[in-house]
Design a protein around this motif. Structure first.
Motif, mmCIF file in Angstrom:
data_model
loop_
_atom_site.group_PDB
_atom_site.id
_atom_site.type_symbol
_atom_site.label_atom_id
_atom_site.label_comp_id
_atom_site.label_asym_id
_atom_site.label_seq_id
_atom_site.Cartn_x
_atom_site.Cartn_y
_atom_site.Cartn_z
ATOM 1 N N THR A 42 61.296 33.475 23.443
ATOM 2 C CA THR A 42 59.878 33.115 23.367
ATOM 3 C C THR A 42 59.684 31.795 22.639
ATOM 4 N N LEU A 43 60.455 31.576 21.597
ATOM 5 C CA LEU A 43 60.366 30.318 20.858
ATOM 6 C C LEU A 43 60.743 29.139 21.755
ATOM 7 N N THR A 44 61.827 29.278 22.497
ATOM 8 C CA THR A 44 62.249 28.208 23.402
ATOM 9 C C THR A 44 61.226 27.996 24.511
ATOM 10 N N TRP A 45 60.731 29.090 25.069
ATOM 11 C CA TRP A 45 59.722 29.005 26.132
ATOM 12 C C TRP A 45 58.478 28.267 25.660
ATOM 13 N N CYS A 46 57.982 28.607 24.467
ATOM 14 C CA CYS A 46 56.783 27.963 23.946
ATOM 15 C C CYS A 46 57.024 26.484 23.665
ATOM 16 N N ARG A 47 58.186 26.145 23.132
ATOM 17 C CA ARG A 47 58.508 24.750 22.861
ATOM 18 C C ARG A 47 58.556 23.938 24.155
ATOM 19 N N PHE A 48 59.207 24.494 25.169
ATOM 20 C CA PHE A 48 59.313 23.789 26.450
ATOM 21 C C PHE A 48 57.944 23.644 27.109
ATOM 22 N N LEU A 49 57.151 24.729 27.074
ATOM 23 C CA LEU A 49 55.831 24.676 27.704
ATOM 24 C C LEU A 49 54.941 23.660 27.001
ATOM 25 N N THR A 50 54.933 23.665 25.671
ATOM 26 C CA THR A 50 54.132 22.704 24.915
ATOM 27 C C THR A 50 54.560 21.271 25.221
ATOM 28 N N ALA A 51 55.866 21.038 25.197
ATOM 29 C CA ALA A 51 56.372 19.695 25.469
ATOM 30 C C ALA A 51 56.048 19.260 26.895
ATOM 31 N N GLY A 52 56.190 20.184 27.858
ATOM 32 C CA GLY A 52 55.888 19.847 29.245
ATOM 33 C C GLY A 52 54.427 19.490 29.447
ATOM 34 N N LEU A 53 53.529 20.252 28.823
ATOM 35 C CA LEU A 53 52.103 19.969 28.955
ATOM 36 C C LEU A 53 51.737 18.643 28.306
ATOM 37 N N LEU A 54 52.379 18.311 27.201
ATOM 38 C CA LEU A 54 52.114 17.031 26.553
ATOM 39 C C LEU A 54 52.563 15.859 27.414
ATOM 40 N N LEU A 55 53.667 16.052 28.115
ATOM 41 C CA LEU A 55 54.196 14.976 28.959
ATOM 42 C C LEU A 55 53.503 14.878 30.307
ATOM 43 N N LEU A 56 52.808 15.928 30.711
ATOM 44 C CA LEU A 56 52.253 15.986 32.061
ATOM 45 C C LEU A 56 51.357 14.791 32.408
ATOM 46 N N LEU A 215 50.656 34.616 20.260
ATOM 47 C CA LEU A 215 49.246 34.811 19.940
ATOM 48 C C LEU A 215 49.052 35.577 18.641
ATOM 49 N N ALA A 216 50.067 36.341 18.252
ATOM 50 C CA ALA A 216 49.967 37.130 17.022
ATOM 51 C C ALA A 216 50.261 36.313 15.766
ATOM 52 N N LEU A 217 50.735 35.095 15.924
ATOM 53 C CA LEU A 217 51.067 34.271 14.766
ATOM 54 C C LEU A 217 49.810 33.864 14.005
ATOM 55 N N GLU A 218 49.941 33.764 12.679
ATOM 56 C CA GLU A 218 48.850 33.258 11.865
ATOM 57 C C GLU A 218 48.724 31.750 12.046
ATOM 58 N N GLY A 219 47.594 31.202 11.610
ATOM 59 C CA GLY A 219 47.286 29.794 11.825
ATOM 60 C C GLY A 219 48.391 28.822 11.467
ATOM 61 N N PRO A 220 48.893 28.829 10.218
ATOM 62 C CA PRO A 220 49.941 27.871 9.842
ATOM 63 C C PRO A 220 51.215 27.997 10.678
ATOM 64 N N MET A 221 51.605 29.241 10.992
ATOM 65 C CA MET A 221 52.811 29.435 11.785
ATOM 66 C C MET A 221 52.606 28.974 13.220
ATOM 67 N N LEU A 222 51.413 29.181 13.750
ATOM 68 C CA LEU A 222 51.122 28.719 15.104
ATOM 69 C C LEU A 222 51.147 27.201 15.167
ATOM 70 N N VAL A 223 50.601 26.567 14.144
ATOM 71 C CA VAL A 223 50.646 25.099 14.075
ATOM 72 C C VAL A 223 52.087 24.619 13.989
ATOM 73 N N LEU A 224 52.893 25.294 13.176
ATOM 74 C CA LEU A 224 54.301 24.920 13.049
ATOM 75 C C LEU A 224 55.020 25.076 14.389
ATOM 76 N N LEU A 225 54.742 26.162 15.099
ATOM 77 C CA LEU A 225 55.365 26.385 16.400
ATOM 78 C C LEU A 225 54.992 25.282 17.391
ATOM 79 N N LEU A 226 53.708 24.958 17.471
ATOM 80 C CA LEU A 226 53.271 23.909 18.387
ATOM 81 C C LEU A 226 53.840 22.552 17.991
ATOM 82 N N SER A 227 54.005 22.335 16.684
ATOM 83 C CA SER A 227 54.546 21.050 16.230
ATOM 84 C C SER A 227 56.003 20.866 16.669
ATOM 85 N N THR A 228 56.743 21.982 16.837
ATOM 86 C CA THR A 228 58.119 21.844 17.311
ATOM 87 C C THR A 228 58.152 21.317 18.742
#
Length: 313
Positions: A42-56, A215-228
């Protein structure tokens, strides 16, 4: 077939390589924290999806133009890069579950060695005597820098031992990715290649991912995840741009500075948030090793001034 050659602008290429090393020295620390709450896939999936959407928005027009013409070897290279980078992320993060960020960086230093060998074997890059000296000094420095941690690798064969093997596999997969990416620069822009890699990787991982955990992550952890995901885009764009300007072997030696950035980041964060991360023990031996690593990296990157000159017309 024509091989990719550096385009020049060596100073900019080296600066981009250093920036990449700093970003990659930050990611293991963030991932170690996130792995307490999110599984590897899930961590890898979210990182790839976030990066892909940013590059789109940036790369989609070029992807539509370039990808339509991919056939034969270029298509095989693209598949290699997707498999290499996806496998690298999964193996590294799985290994990171069992070992500390500092220990992980001991083993992942195999990646620059694979990069060095690939640059010489696949692209015919040459190493001069001063650069070979730099390699020897760098390897000796790494051994000295991490020597206090070697016993930890042997103490827990089932836990840390498996983690070490996974990190070694990640290093090899990264080498495959790097070679494929460098040659693909002949056919596609780097941002287009990365967009395809991230989106294809996200699609492959979707069936096994658990979006509910994100979706269950708290705010700071979600921000950290998206930042990766953001760091992934910035670091790999910088890395690809560096490869376009400087030999793969030299960028590989500069990337070897990553363990130093990991150590600094761990020490800083462990003082500010000791509940999130344990500090890495750093003694006089490790500090001496750090100085030797820096010296070896400088020798390898600088090399002979003639290497920076473009070939005669």
């Amino acid at each position: 077939m024509e091989l990719h050659r550096p385009s020049g602008s060596a100073l900019l290429g080296l600066a981009l390589g250093l920036f990449t090393a700093w970003m990659w020295g930050t990611l293991p620390v963030a991932l170690k924290i996130l792995l307490h709450q999110v599984d590897v896939v899930t961590l890898t999936w979210c990182r790839f999806l976030t990066a892909g959407l940013l590059l789109l928005p940036l790369a989609l027009p070029r992807v539509l133009r370039d990808a339509a013409g991919l056939r034969g070897l270029p298509l095989a290279l693209l598949i290699l890069t997707v498999a290499g980078l996806t496998g690298n992320h999964l193996a590294f993060q799985k290994g990171l579950e069992s070992i500390s960020p500092g220990t992980a960086q001991i083993v992942i230093q195999l990646a620059p060695i694979f990069m060095l060998l690939g640059g010489m074997l696949c692209f015919g890059e040459r190493f001069r005597r001063l650069q070979w000296l730099g390699v020897a000094v760098l390897l000796a420095g790494l051994g000295l820098f991490f020597s206090p941690r070697f016993d930890d690798l042997l103490a827990d064969a089932d836990g840390q031992g498996t983690g070490v093997l996974l990190i070694a596999a990640a290093a090899l997969l990264w080498g495959f990715y790097m070679m494929g990416q460098k040659q693909l620069l002949l056919f596609m822009r780097s941002d287009a290649v990365l967009l395809l890699i991230y989106l294809a990787g996200a699609v492959l991982l979707t069936p096994a991912a658990a979006p509910s955990a994100v979706l269950a992550l708290e705010g700071p952890m979600l921000v950290l995840l998206l930042s990766t995901g953001v760091m992934a885009v910035l670091s790999y764009l910088g890395f690809a741009a560096a490869l376009a300007r400087v030999e793969a072997s030299r960028i590989g030696m500069l990337i070897a500075l990553t363990p130093l950035f990991v150590l600094v980041n761990v020490q800083l964060l462990s003082k500010v948030k000791p509940d999130l991360l344990e500090p890495e023990s750093v003694g006089a031996v490790s500090l001496c090793g750090a100085a030797v690593v820096v010296l070896g990296s400088m020798l390898s990157v600088l090399g002979d001034a003639q290497d920076e000159r473009p070939p005669a017309a």
